[in-house]
Write an enzyme that holds these catalytic residues in place. Sequence first.
Site, PDB file in Angstrom:
ATOM      1  N   SER A 127     -21.297   6.211  31.256  1.00 48.79           N
ATOM      2  CA  SER A 127     -21.714   7.519  30.292  1.00 48.79           C
ATOM      3  C   SER A 127     -23.164   7.445  29.981  1.00 48.79           C
ATOM      4  CB  SER A 127     -20.993   7.112  28.968  1.00 48.79           C
ATOM      5  OG  SER A 127     -21.528   8.026  28.137  1.00 48.79           O
ATOM      6  N   TYR A 137     -20.090   1.186  22.068  1.00 52.31           N
ATOM      7  CA  TYR A 137     -19.957   2.263  23.348  1.00 52.31           C
ATOM      8  C   TYR A 137     -21.267   2.206  24.264  1.00 52.31           C
ATOM      9  CZ  TYR A 137     -18.385   6.332  25.660  1.00 52.31           C
ATOM     10  OH  TYR A 137     -18.019   7.355  26.757  1.00 52.31           O
TER      11      TYR A 137
END
Length: 248
Positions: free
Chosen positions: A143, A156
Amino acid sequence: MVDLTDRVALVTGASRGIGRGVALALAEAGAAVAVNYRERADAAEAVCSEIAAAGGQAIAVQADVTDADAVAAMVKQVVAELGGLGILVNNAGIIADAYLTFMKPEAWREVVDVSLTGAFLCTKAAVRPMMKGRWGRIVNMSSDAGLMGDLMRAHYSAAKAGLLGLTKAAARELAGQGITVNAVAPGIIETDMTADMDDKRAEAMMSMIPLRRFGVPEDVAGLVVWLCSDAAAYITGQTISVDGGLRM
Ligand code: NAP
């Protein structure tokens, strides 16, 4: 057009969102696809039906990617039912927004477990059948958060940055076996994961995206399919963003 006829692919977290898009695109390119899910069997079966209706081959395979035994059993099932395994897309991931100071250690562990440990466990299990065929493609869904850091997402961001280390280490280790390992770093893609973004944040993010739109799963799927093709045979250990120019 990429031709993946006779290839077998396993996509984790393929019942929804980006994983679903990747599974459909791999099948369209000719691969037989195993559609992994954790809970939503109906959604995974719907993806398989869509693939079958278009003339492709797919099976739904349940496994929590954080469970080593379940992952090993899943890979065994894929090899037994589809005749091998050459492509692995480590896509399963979750978010759980919280400021660092309020972040519970359990939440940290869960988020890191799914994105990072899950990718490790699936890679470890999938490499053996790939080695047998002396050909493999592994794509890790990182990401932009792993490259830039994201607010309220320390776990994350750390997991997605960790995936880049795993990608490079695996790329080095598996190169001699004809297996490439690359990472894709999406920006903001319209899925369930981003559905509840508030208008203020959406507006702020949009203003930073040169292409002035959020992505859709097909934007990511096209790159994944290409990385799995013979045209990408000399590319390994790389990270490619699909983010409309957000992180330049
Ligand atoms: P999503 O719509 O929330 O879908 C998540 C998928 O992961 C579902 O298929 C879910 O299965 C599966 N999953 C969750 N935990 C799992 C587990 N423990 N074991 C197996 N499967 C599990 O997410 P998405 O937006 O498509 O995101 C897909 C990937 O792209 C994630 O790794 C995410 O971090 C990454 N990403 C997304 C964006 C974005 O803007 N959307 C941006 C950058 C990166 P069930 O349906 O059974 O629950």
